[in-house]
Write a protein that holds these residues in place. Sequence first.
Motif, mmCIF file in Angstrom:
data_model
loop_
_atom_site.group_PDB
_atom_site.id
_atom_site.type_symbol
_atom_site.label_atom_id
_atom_site.label_comp_id
_atom_site.label_asym_id
_atom_site.label_seq_id
_atom_site.Cartn_x
_atom_site.Cartn_y
_atom_site.Cartn_z
ATOM 1 N N ALA A 188 0.824 -1.209 0.000
ATOM 2 C CA ALA A 188 0.000 0.000 0.000
ATOM 3 C C ALA A 188 0.863 1.268 0.000
ATOM 4 O O ALA A 188 0.533 2.237 -0.693
ATOM 5 C CB ALA A 188 -0.947 0.001 1.192
ATOM 6 N N ILE A 189 1.966 1.260 0.741
ATOM 7 C CA ILE A 189 2.795 2.469 0.778
ATOM 8 C C ILE A 189 3.894 2.473 -0.284
ATOM 9 O O ILE A 189 4.201 3.521 -0.837
ATOM 10 C CB ILE A 189 3.400 2.717 2.183
ATOM 11 N N ILE A 227 15.147 6.461 1.760
ATOM 12 C CA ILE A 227 14.560 6.609 3.097
ATOM 13 C C ILE A 227 14.787 5.332 3.900
ATOM 14 O O ILE A 227 15.207 5.376 5.061
ATOM 15 C CB ILE A 227 13.058 6.924 2.995
ATOM 16 N N ILE A 228 14.521 4.201 3.270
ATOM 17 C CA ILE A 228 14.640 2.913 3.965
ATOM 18 C C ILE A 228 16.081 2.647 4.383
ATOM 19 O O ILE A 228 16.342 2.250 5.527
ATOM 20 C CB ILE A 228 14.099 1.771 3.082
ATOM 21 N N VAL A 229 17.023 2.866 3.489
ATOM 22 C CA VAL A 229 18.432 2.584 3.812
ATOM 23 C C VAL A 229 18.921 3.492 4.937
ATOM 24 O O VAL A 229 19.535 3.025 5.897
ATOM 25 C CB VAL A 229 19.321 2.699 2.555
ATOM 26 N N ASP A 256 4.933 18.111 -1.202
ATOM 27 C CA ASP A 256 3.613 18.546 -0.752
ATOM 28 C C ASP A 256 3.164 17.668 0.418
ATOM 29 O O ASP A 256 3.900 16.782 0.865
ATOM 30 C CB ASP A 256 2.600 18.545 -1.904
ATOM 31 N N GLU A 257 1.971 17.927 0.928
ATOM 32 C CA GLU A 257 1.462 17.201 2.095
ATOM 33 C C GLU A 257 1.449 15.685 1.878
ATOM 34 O O GLU A 257 1.771 14.917 2.783
ATOM 35 C CB GLU A 257 0.056 17.689 2.457
ATOM 36 N N GLU A 258 1.055 15.246 0.701
ATOM 37 C CA GLU A 258 1.002 13.802 0.419
ATOM 38 C C GLU A 258 2.394 13.197 0.345
ATOM 39 O O GLU A 258 2.612 12.068 0.797
ATOM 40 C CB GLU A 258 0.208 13.528 -0.863
ATOM 41 N N ASP A 259 3.339 13.934 -0.205
ATOM 42 C CA ASP A 259 4.734 13.466 -0.217
ATOM 43 C C ASP A 259 5.244 13.297 1.212
ATOM 44 O O ASP A 259 5.933 12.320 1.533
ATOM 45 C CB ASP A 259 5.651 14.465 -0.930
ATOM 46 N N TRP A 263 3.477 12.749 3.882
ATOM 47 C CA TRP A 263 2.837 11.539 4.437
ATOM 48 C C TRP A 263 3.615 10.311 3.982
ATOM 49 O O TRP A 263 3.891 9.415 4.777
ATOM 50 C CB TRP A 263 1.387 11.456 3.982
ATOM 51 N N ASP A 264 3.935 10.252 2.684
ATOM 52 C CA ASP A 264 4.684 9.099 2.160
ATOM 53 C C ASP A 264 6.015 8.919 2.899
ATOM 54 O O ASP A 264 6.362 7.802 3.289
ATOM 55 C CB ASP A 264 4.952 9.249 0.660
ATOM 56 N N ILE A 265 6.746 9.997 3.076
ATOM 57 C CA ILE A 265 8.033 9.911 3.775
ATOM 58 C C ILE A 265 7.825 9.357 5.180
ATOM 59 O O ILE A 265 8.535 8.444 5.617
ATOM 60 C CB ILE A 265 8.727 11.291 3.826
ATOM 61 N N GLY A 266 6.829 9.884 5.884
ATOM 62 C CA GLY A 266 6.556 9.434 7.239
ATOM 63 C C GLY A 266 6.072 7.995 7.297
ATOM 64 O O GLY A 266 6.492 7.221 8.165
#
Length: 190
Positions: free
Chosen positions: A58-59, A75-77, A153-156, A158-161
């Motif tokens: 989903a993410i 981000i994961i690494v 933006d806000e959705e980006d 959210w994705d990072i978090g």
Amino acid sequence: MSEQPISRYPVPDVMELPEDMRDLILGVQEKAGFIPNVFLALAHRPDELRAFFNYHDAIMLREDSKLTKAEKEMIIVATSSDNNCLYCVVAHGALLRIYSKQPLLADQLATNHNKADITPRQKAMIDFALKVSNDAGSIGDADYENLKSHGFDEEDIWDIGAITAFFGLSNRMANLTSMRPNDQFYTMGR
């Protein structure tokens, strides 16, 4: 190939798993040429494996995400390194090398993202991800404004978090189970 166990917990026979999990794992094996140990180690509890990969997909596979596959792996690494997760650094480092076509980047991010060959935008992304990982309670408007100044933006955000939070769980489960990276991951994308 290593003779070391892939998990401190029992690993079930793939053919004895529920059909949907068996099909998932065999599909991954067909595509990758091997079964990543995360599937085998987490199959110790098939219902949790199912939930884990449903949220993962989903993410990570969200069609309208503006983060690239390489940025997600960055981000994961970086956060997995910060969480001392050998499995995720090695496995997702391989994916980062492949997606970014930069064979040095994963090692740089796993060691010190401040010295990595990344853009200021990517540095802001990693800085925020590490804040989510280590001090989410202190996130405030200034953090959002900083990311927005770099084009997120806000959705980006959210994705990072969400990626950071999900892999925080993954890092902890990998460490809990002593999950061993597949030997194949070490040389992929080099």
